[in-house]
Enzyme design. Structure first.
Site, mmCIF file in Angstrom:
data_model
loop_
_atom_site.group_PDB
_atom_site.id
_atom_site.type_symbol
_atom_site.label_atom_id
_atom_site.label_comp_id
_atom_site.label_asym_id
_atom_site.label_seq_id
_atom_site.Cartn_x
_atom_site.Cartn_y
_atom_site.Cartn_z
ATOM 1 N N ASP A 123 -2.431 -3.004 9.760
ATOM 2 C CA ASP A 123 -1.595 -3.651 10.789
ATOM 3 C C ASP A 123 -1.420 -2.827 12.076
ATOM 4 O O ASP A 123 -0.295 -2.717 12.601
ATOM 5 C CB ASP A 123 -0.209 -4.002 10.208
ATOM 6 N N ASP B 15 -1.599 -8.588 10.258
ATOM 7 C CA ASP B 15 -0.456 -9.461 10.001
ATOM 8 C C ASP B 15 -0.669 -10.703 10.875
ATOM 9 O O ASP B 15 -0.919 -10.569 12.085
ATOM 10 C CB ASP B 15 0.817 -8.694 10.421
ATOM 11 N N HIS C 117 0.843 -14.482 11.375
ATOM 12 C CA HIS C 117 1.827 -15.504 10.999
ATOM 13 C C HIS C 117 1.747 -16.751 11.872
ATOM 14 O O HIS C 117 1.596 -16.632 13.099
ATOM 15 C CB HIS C 117 3.247 -14.944 11.162
ATOM 16 N N HIS D 236 6.894 -19.321 10.821
ATOM 17 C CA HIS D 236 6.986 -18.491 9.623
ATOM 18 C C HIS D 236 8.438 -18.259 9.191
ATOM 19 O O HIS D 236 9.310 -17.971 10.015
ATOM 20 C CB HIS D 236 6.298 -17.141 9.861
ATOM 21 N N HIS E 174 6.874 -12.082 15.289
ATOM 22 C CA HIS E 174 5.855 -11.063 15.568
ATOM 23 C C HIS E 174 4.506 -11.516 15.017
ATOM 24 O O HIS E 174 4.446 -12.344 14.094
ATOM 25 C CB HIS E 174 6.242 -9.720 14.918
ATOM 26 N N LYS F 176 -3.167 -11.621 6.595
ATOM 27 C CA LYS F 176 -2.125 -11.892 5.586
ATOM 28 C C LYS F 176 -0.879 -12.412 6.265
ATOM 29 O O LYS F 176 -0.670 -12.167 7.455
ATOM 30 C CB LYS F 176 -1.813 -10.611 4.808
ATOM 31 N N CYS G 187 4.448 -2.507 5.096
ATOM 32 C CA CYS G 187 3.110 -2.944 4.678
ATOM 33 C C CYS G 187 2.285 -1.833 4.048
ATOM 34 O O CYS G 187 1.521 -2.087 3.115
ATOM 35 C CB CYS G 187 2.396 -3.604 5.844
HETATM 36 C C1 VGL Z 1 5.257 -5.468 8.673
HETATM 37 C C2 VGL Z 1 7.394 -6.271 8.772
HETATM 38 C C3 VGL Z 1 6.936 -7.563 8.927
HETATM 39 C C4 VGL Z 1 4.354 -4.285 8.540
HETATM 40 C C5 VGL Z 1 4.770 -6.758 8.823
HETATM 41 O O1 VGL Z 1 3.171 -4.371 8.945
HETATM 42 O O2 VGL Z 1 4.813 -3.249 8.011
HETATM 43 N N1 VGL Z 1 6.569 -5.245 8.637
HETATM 44 N N2 VGL Z 1 5.609 -7.792 8.952
HETATM 45 ZN ZN ZN Z 2 4.923 -9.711 9.468
#
Ligand code: VGL
Ligand code: ZN
Length: 202
Positions: free
Chosen positions: A12, A50, A52, A56, A85, A110, A155
């Protein structure tokens, strides 16, 4: 020569998790030079993203009355509510422009199901819906994983713990990760990773 049974998993490293982004992780961009240098040491390189939909369920905007960074109950358990995000196709969801992406063999997305969050690169937050990454790694005869990226306590943590439970050898390079650190979540993440046999290295 890089070992063919070891993959570098880069988690990410996207604009929204870097300074100026919608869910900025402090110093998130400072890991990128090192991550780029590490890539040449691995013969299998995986990026996660990430990804979404705007509707979401983990977004505070979609949970009337819930403040960003508070907790809500989802059918699969408690869930942090985040600022919107990494919305599919937006600049925030793109990889940071300094990240070298051309040498990646695999990009795994994901969190694309609106009703369920996905921190781990292996399973969604119901801990049973697979992303497909395990099958990919096994077919490539990978047994060892080295993980870097954002954020250490979400993550990276859940990816590392799931990988260890699946039987991969896992090392997290903490110096090439940065944390959100919400209410002690970094300390909890380190304990959880160590409890599951994940090796923590600089
Ligand atoms: C993440 C919060 C929400 C991460 C992703 O990549 O750690 N944290 N979505
Ligand atoms: Zn996320």
């Amino acid at each position: 020569m890089p070992r063919s049974d070891t993959a570098l998993v880069m988690i990410d490293i996207q604009n929204d998790f870097c300074p100026g982004g919608a869910l900025a992780v402090a110093e998130g961009d400072q890991i990128i030079d090192r991550v780029n240098r590490l890539q040449k040491d691995y013969s299998v390189r995986v990026l996660t993203q990430d990804w979404h939909p705007a509707e979401h369920a983990s977004f505070a905007d979609n949970q009337p009355g819930a403040e960003p960074f508070s907790m809500i109950d989802m059918p699969y358990g408690p869930q942090v509510v985040w600022p919107s995000h990494c919305v599919q196709g937006t600049e925030g969801a793109a990889f940071h422009p300094a990240l070298e992406t051309d040498r990646a063999d695999m990009i795994i997305r994901k969190g694309f199901r609106a009703a369920i969050d996905s921190y781990s690169a292996f399973f969604e937050n119901d801990h049973k819906t697979p992303t497909g990454l395990e099958g990919y790694l096994r077919e490539r005869r990978v047994h060892e994983l080295v993980m870097v990226g954002l954020a250490t306590d979400f993550c990276v943590r859940y990816s590392a713990v799931d990988a260890a439970k699946l039987g991969f050898g896992v090392t997290v390079l903490e110096g090439a990760c940065r944390a959100i650190d919400l209410d002690g979540s970094l300390a909890e993440a380190r304990h959880d990773m160590l409890d599951h046999g994940v090796k923590l290295a600089e």
